[in-house]
Design a protein around this motif. Structure first.
Motif, PDB file in Angstrom:
ATOM      1  N   LEU A 109      39.507  49.511  34.995  1.00  0.00           N
ATOM      2  CA  LEU A 109      38.841  48.453  35.754  1.00  0.00           C
ATOM      3  C   LEU A 109      38.848  48.834  37.229  1.00  0.00           C
ATOM      4  O   LEU A 109      39.911  48.983  37.832  1.00  0.00           O
ATOM      5  N   SER A 110      37.657  49.013  37.788  1.00  0.00           N
ATOM      6  CA  SER A 110      37.544  49.284  39.222  1.00  0.00           C
ATOM      7  C   SER A 110      36.991  48.044  39.907  1.00  0.00           C
ATOM      8  O   SER A 110      36.303  47.225  39.291  1.00  0.00           O
ATOM      9  N   PHE A 111      37.311  47.917  41.185  1.00  0.00           N
ATOM     10  CA  PHE A 111      36.867  46.710  41.880  1.00  0.00           C
ATOM     11  C   PHE A 111      36.821  46.933  43.384  1.00  0.00           C
ATOM     12  O   PHE A 111      37.449  47.847  43.925  1.00  0.00           O
TER      13      PHE A 111
ATOM     14  N   ALA B  42      33.361  42.787  41.984  1.00  0.00           N
ATOM     15  CA  ALA B  42      33.666  42.327  43.328  1.00  0.00           C
ATOM     16  C   ALA B  42      34.758  41.269  43.185  1.00  0.00           C
ATOM     17  O   ALA B  42      34.504  40.160  42.727  1.00  0.00           O
ATOM     18  N   ARG B  43      35.976  41.635  43.520  1.00  0.00           N
ATOM     19  CA  ARG B  43      37.111  40.737  43.309  1.00  0.00           C
ATOM     20  C   ARG B  43      37.166  39.694  44.423  1.00  0.00           C
ATOM     21  O   ARG B  43      37.279  40.033  45.603  1.00  0.00           O
ATOM     22  N   MET B  44      37.096  38.443  44.050  1.00  0.00           N
ATOM     23  CA  MET B  44      37.132  37.321  44.980  1.00  0.00           C
ATOM     24  C   MET B  44      38.443  36.565  44.802  1.00  0.00           C
ATOM     25  O   MET B  44      38.534  35.649  43.990  1.00  0.00           O
ATOM     26  N   GLN B  45      39.474  36.976  45.516  1.00  0.00           N
ATOM     27  CA  GLN B  45      40.745  36.276  45.439  1.00  0.00           C
ATOM     28  C   GLN B  45      40.610  34.907  46.082  1.00  0.00           C
ATOM     29  O   GLN B  45      40.057  34.781  47.172  1.00  0.00           O
TER      30      GLN B  45
ATOM     31  N   ASP C 128      42.722  39.644  54.585  1.00  0.00           N
ATOM     32  CA  ASP C 128      43.877  39.179  53.808  1.00  0.00           C
ATOM     33  C   ASP C 128      44.487  40.325  52.996  1.00  0.00           C
ATOM     34  O   ASP C 128      44.248  40.444  51.798  1.00  0.00           O
ATOM     35  N   PRO C 129      45.290  41.184  53.625  1.00  0.00           N
ATOM     36  CA  PRO C 129      45.894  42.303  52.891  1.00  0.00           C
ATOM     37  C   PRO C 129      46.796  41.859  51.746  1.00  0.00           C
ATOM     38  O   PRO C 129      46.782  42.472  50.676  1.00  0.00           O
ATOM     39  N   ILE C 130      47.579  40.801  51.946  1.00  0.00           N
ATOM     40  CA  ILE C 130      48.484  40.346  50.885  1.00  0.00           C
ATOM     41  C   ILE C 130      47.682  39.901  49.668  1.00  0.00           C
ATOM     42  O   ILE C 130      48.119  40.065  48.523  1.00  0.00           O
ATOM     43  N   GLY C 131      46.479  39.389  49.913  1.00  0.00           N
ATOM     44  CA  GLY C 131      45.621  39.007  48.798  1.00  0.00           C
ATOM     45  C   GLY C 131      45.300  40.165  47.871  1.00  0.00           C
ATOM     46  O   GLY C 131      45.079  39.977  46.669  1.00  0.00           O
ATOM     47  N   LEU C 132      45.281  41.391  48.416  1.00  0.00           N
ATOM     48  CA  LEU C 132      45.043  42.562  47.577  1.00  0.00           C
ATOM     49  C   LEU C 132      46.205  42.773  46.611  1.00  0.00           C
ATOM     50  O   LEU C 132      45.992  43.071  45.429  1.00  0.00           O
ATOM     51  N   ARG C 133      47.429  42.608  47.098  1.00  0.00           N
ATOM     52  CA  ARG C 133      48.586  42.735  46.204  1.00  0.00           C
ATOM     53  C   ARG C 133      48.555  41.656  45.125  1.00  0.00           C
ATOM     54  O   ARG C 133      48.829  41.932  43.947  1.00  0.00           O
ATOM     55  N   ILE C 134      48.188  40.454  45.507  1.00  0.00           N
ATOM     56  CA  ILE C 134      48.075  39.360  44.541  1.00  0.00           C
ATOM     57  C   ILE C 134      47.020  39.696  43.490  1.00  0.00           C
ATOM     58  O   ILE C 134      47.247  39.543  42.284  1.00  0.00           O
ATOM     59  N   ALA C 135      45.859  40.171  43.947  1.00  0.00           N
ATOM     60  CA  ALA C 135      44.769  40.512  43.019  1.00  0.00           C
ATOM     61  C   ALA C 135      45.189  41.624  42.061  1.00  0.00           C
ATOM     62  O   ALA C 135      44.906  41.562  40.857  1.00  0.00           O
ATOM     63  N   LEU C 136      45.839  42.643  42.587  1.00  0.00           N
ATOM     64  CA  LEU C 136      46.292  43.748  41.743  1.00  0.00           C
ATOM     65  C   LEU C 136      47.250  43.261  40.666  1.00  0.00           C
ATOM     66  O   LEU C 136      47.119  43.627  39.487  1.00  0.00           O
ATOM     67  N   ASN C 137      48.204  42.440  41.041  1.00  0.00           N
ATOM     68  CA  ASN C 137      49.164  41.929  40.066  1.00  0.00           C
ATOM     69  C   ASN C 137      48.494  41.049  39.014  1.00  0.00           C
ATOM     70  O   ASN C 137      48.794  41.154  37.820  1.00  0.00           O
TER      71      ASN C 137
ATOM     72  N   PHE D 100      41.560  50.558  39.707  1.00  0.00           N
ATOM     73  CA  PHE D 100      41.047  51.527  40.676  1.00  0.00           C
ATOM     74  C   PHE D 100      40.353  50.734  41.786  1.00  0.00           C
ATOM     75  O   PHE D 100      39.346  50.071  41.537  1.00  0.00           O
ATOM     76  N   ILE D 101      40.897  50.782  42.996  1.00  0.00           N
ATOM     77  CA  ILE D 101      40.252  50.122  44.140  1.00  0.00           C
ATOM     78  C   ILE D 101      39.168  51.064  44.654  1.00  0.00           C
ATOM     79  O   ILE D 101      39.470  52.106  45.250  1.00  0.00           O
ATOM     80  N   VAL D 102      37.919  50.719  44.429  1.00  0.00           N
ATOM     81  CA  VAL D 102      36.829  51.638  44.776  1.00  0.00           C
ATOM     82  C   VAL D 102      36.017  51.168  45.980  1.00  0.00           C
ATOM     83  O   VAL D 102      35.058  51.836  46.373  1.00  0.00           O
ATOM     84  N   GLU D 103      36.392  50.026  46.561  1.00  0.00           N
ATOM     85  CA  GLU D 103      35.823  49.592  47.830  1.00  0.00           C
ATOM     86  C   GLU D 103      36.835  48.724  48.558  1.00  0.00           C
ATOM     87  O   GLU D 103      37.373  47.780  47.985  1.00  0.00           O
ATOM     88  N   ASN D 104      37.067  49.043  49.818  1.00  0.00           N
ATOM     89  CA  ASN D 104      37.876  48.232  50.716  1.00  0.00           C
ATOM     90  C   ASN D 104      37.668  48.811  52.106  1.00  0.00           C
ATOM     91  O   ASN D 104      37.773  50.020  52.294  1.00  0.00           O
ATOM     92  N   GLY D 105      37.333  47.974  53.066  1.00  0.00           N
ATOM     93  CA  GLY D 105      37.100  48.504  54.397  1.00  0.00           C
ATOM     94  C   GLY D 105      36.717  47.407  55.369  1.00  0.00           C
ATOM     95  O   GLY D 105      36.542  46.246  54.993  1.00  0.00           O
TER      96      GLY D 105
END
Length: 486
Positions: free
Chosen positions: A320-322, A251-254, A362-371, A382-387
């Motif tokens: 790594l999936s998150f 569970a990615r917590m940016q 926070d959509p931009i936070g997803l790009r930050i987390a991915l990078n 692999f983004i396996v949950e987002n909604g």
């Protein structure tokens, strides 16, 4: 390799789809030999801010066992995917799914977790589910343990607090890997493994009545046992099916610093390190040094067997999936002003909107987390949950106009595309959840994520009819265009 160009679109083999969990969709909790699970003794919450997974006691479990019904325990009924799987997977196919993430209920295969041989009726159900996926050319992505385990393992061993559970888990994984060799290509071990630090929901260990010191020690000991079990499962799969891949799930917590104050920046860094501690162990194969201070300051002493260092090093995951839903703010100062989220708390961000449940968008936070995760690990992501969980309204003409969900997902997909252009290797995207299901945290039905509406209310009333929302047709176009038509 040096080059001046960069990817501007999604890979052709990108895994578009949706994600679910057995205990939130299957129902049929007491048929075909299935045993009771830890998820099915967690009573539904009385309000939207009460997470009940961490408040389970011995007495509450006994009360749940004595109650054979589903009214107080909605995860026992789910949305009856057990009898609707063909209809539901066909609807996923209509959207164009390339992948369907689901979990296997351990207690369907080993009802108590203690049996030496599996329950054939349980395996037969998943045989049919995977055959239906194959019929529609949908790749199953399977979570081995998603917030549930056979309840008997809690009653006998106090769940993952005991090292004894590892052998029962590896017997279970061996059965899965042998049965579904050549059928399931993508596996992941534990859903949101950092949930182990939150207690019963992640570990199956009863700790609500312990002192804080005892509770922390038990939770991190249980987590260590999951790390070892995960590493052993990775090694098992690599030996049994060289064509399959197995990942971890976080569970990615940016998080961001509240201010440019260096103390706030350090607080954000520390929280970020802690979030990535879990994947450090599973991707890098060892405990990170920065956790030594945490363990020392909290007087945590782990039972770390001599062979564990080698097991972790040899059991590194392939990808790594998150999950990603929101971000938070970190401050060095104490504050009572907090934003709710996916079992994460932090200060609210004044620059962000919130969902009906108070989760910051926070959509931009997803790009930050991915990078950040790509730079740290250099393994496929692999983004396996987002909604978006929302209060969907069924109109008088039987439709659901969920533009808010479309807007949420569109903005996140745009940031995914930018991250791919940044050089991130992204395997796929499975939204949570493609069909309305029972909430993990509160066991309510009102918090709806799906592209498909399920006619069922919080009390279980309804026809279970499946209805396509506006977002269904939008996601259909997204997949058909490989993310170009948003």
């Amino acid at each position: 390799m040096y080059q001046t160009d960069f990817p501007k679109t999604f890979p052709q083999d990108f895994l578009w789809g949706g994600a679910t969990a057995a205990n939130q969709i299957e129902g049929a909790f007491d048929i075909d030999g299935k045993g009771l699970t830890t998820a099915e003794v967690v009573k539904k919450a009385t309000d939207r801010k009460t997470f009940t997974m961490s408040s389970v006691t011995k007495d509450s479990i006994q009360a749940a066992i004595a109650d054979p019904g589903v009214a107080n325990y909605p995860k026992r009924r789910g949305i009856d995917f057990y009898h609707h799987y063909e209809e539901d997977i066909k609807l996923f196919s209509e959207m164009g799914f390339k992948a369907f993430r689901l979990s296997i209920a351990w207690a369907r295969i080993f009802p108590t977790g203690l049996e030496e041989t599996p329950n054939e009726k349980g395996l037969a159900f998943y045989d049919k589910v995977f055959a239906t996926c194959k019929k529609y050319n949908i790749e199953p992505v399977v979570t081995i343990s998603h917030y549930e385990m056979p309840l008997e393992l809690t009653l006998k061993y106090n769940g993952w607090a005991s090292r004894e559970v590892i052998q029962h888990f590896t017997r279970y994984t061996k059965v899965l890997f042998e049965r579904y060799r050549g059928i399931v290509k993508y596996w992941m071990t534990f859903n949101e493994i950092n949930a182990a630090s939150m207690g019963f929901g992640g570990t199956g260990a009863i700790d609500a009545e312990l002192s804080e010191k005892e509770m922390l020690n038990l939770r991190y000991q249980a987590l260590h046992h999951q790390f070892i079990a995960s590493a052993l499962a990775v090694k098992q799969l690599h030996e049994l099916d060289s064509n399959a891949k197995i990942g971890c799930m976080l569970a990615r917590m940016q998080t961001y610093p509240a201010t440019p104050d260096p103390a706030d920046v350090r607080a954000a860094q520390a929280n970020d390190q802690f979030n990535l501690f879990f994947t450090d162990v599973q991707v890098r194969g060892q405990y990170p040094n920065f956790m030594n201070r945490f363990f020392k300051e909290h007087e945590i002493t782990l039972d770390f067997a001599p062979e564990d260092t080698t097991i972790l090093a040899e059991g590194k995951v392939d990808y790594l999936s998150f999950s990603y839903y929101m971000s938070t703010i970190s401050s060095a100062k104490d504050t009572t002003d907090q934003a709710l989220g996916n079992f994460a708390l932090g200060q609210p961000n004044p620059y962000l909107e919130t969902s009906d449940w108070g989760w910051q968008i926070d959509p931009i936070g997803l790009r930050i987390a991915l990078n950040e995760m790509w730079d740290r690990y250099q393994v496929p992501l692999f983004i396996v949950e987002n909604g978006l969980g929302a209060l969907d309204e069924l109109t008088s003409d039987g439709k659901i106009h969920d533009d808010y969900r479309i807007n949420y997902l569109r903005k996140h997909i745009e940031q995914m595309k930018l991250a791919i252009g940044d050089g991130v290797e992204l395997m796929g995207y499975t939204t949570w959840g493609p069909i309305d299901l029972i909430s993990a945290s509160t066991s309510e039905m009102s918090k709806r994520y799906g592209f498909i509406y399920v006619d069922q209310d919080d009390e279980g009333n309804g026809t279970l009819k499946r209805i396509r929302k506006d977002s269904f047709y939008w996601y259909q176009q997204v997949i058909a265009s490989n993310g170009e038509n948003l």
